[in-house]
Design an enzyme around this catalytic site. Structure first.
Site, PDB file in Angstrom:
ATOM      1  N   ASP A 264       0.911  -1.288   0.221  1.00  0.00           N
ATOM      2  CA  ASP A 264       0.016   0.344  -0.083  1.00  0.00           C
ATOM      3  C   ASP A 264       0.685   1.129  -0.024  1.00  0.00           C
ATOM      4  O   ASP A 264       2.243   0.881  -0.403  1.00  0.00           O
ATOM      5  CB  ASP A 264      -1.199   0.024   1.057  1.00  0.00           C
TER       6      ASP A 264
ATOM      7  N   CYS B 248       2.842  -3.033   4.196  1.00  0.00           N
ATOM      8  CA  CYS B 248       2.118  -2.086   4.231  1.00  0.00           C
ATOM      9  C   CYS B 248       3.072  -1.250   5.785  1.00  0.00           C
ATOM     10  O   CYS B 248       4.436  -1.261   4.975  1.00  0.00           O
ATOM     11  CB  CYS B 248       0.919  -2.727   4.771  1.00  0.00           C
TER      12      CYS B 248
ATOM     13  N   HIS C 124       8.962 -30.286  11.603  1.00  0.00           N
ATOM     14  CA  HIS C 124       8.052 -29.259  11.446  1.00  0.00           C
ATOM     15  C   HIS C 124       6.968 -28.917  10.554  1.00  0.00           C
ATOM     16  O   HIS C 124       6.344 -28.634   9.683  1.00  0.00           O
ATOM     17  CB  HIS C 124       8.699 -27.956  11.033  1.00  0.00           C
TER      18      HIS C 124
END
Ligand code: RB5
Length: 153
Positions: free
Chosen positions: A8, A65, A133
């Site tokens: 953004d 952002c 994991h």
């Protein structure tokens, strides 16, 4: 590796620095906006890049952002996306080795360019550790199967 980028207005400047770094390393990438001078909603730009990724056109995404938080929230609403906001080298390394992150989110208002580039470089170059994991990632995938019934990937 092929990377989709978006930001953004609050992440725009940092995104340009990250793009310059990717270009310098010869890493294939595409910027899905926003454009200079626009004030936009991070939601729309996260979606643009992530939609491309879930269609199989990109391996990973980098979304920027003000804080990295809004972008991560939106990206993680999509099946198969493991978006991780990272603020230091340790988080960048763990996001890959433990979480198999496929979407890095950064904050243009909280990270200077040199630190962000360091984070990006670690995130690009660290492999997933698999092992225990992998079992955890598979649990996440099962959870997505239950909760994201309508979305194909
Ligand atoms: C924009 O002002 C800001 O809210 C946005 O860039 C982001 O930080 C949201 O998480």
């Amino acid at each position: 590796m092929n990377i989709a980028l978006a930001s953004d207005h609050a992440g725009f400047e940092l995104k340009n620095g990250v793009i310059a770094y990717l270009a310098e390393r010869g890493i294939t990438h595409k910027d899905f906006g926003c454009s200079p001078g626009e004030r936009v909603d991070y939601v729309d730009y996260a979606e643009k890049a992530i939609n491309e990724m879930i269609q199989g056109n990109f391996d990973r995404a980098i979304l920027i952002c003000g804080t990295g938080l809004g972008m991560a929230i939106v990206a993680n609403k999509h099946k198969g996306i493991r978006a991780t906001p990272c603020y230091d080298e340790y988080m960048a390394e763990m996001s890959r080795s433990h979480n198999n992150s496929n979407c890095l989110t950064l904050g243009g208002r909280v990270l200077p360019l040199d630190e962000a580039i360091h984070i990006v470089s670690i995130w690009l170059d660290t492999d997933f550790d698999k092992g225990r994991h992998q079992r955890r990632i598979e649990k996440i995938l099962k959870l997505e199967e239950r909760n994201f019934k309508s979305q194909r990937i």
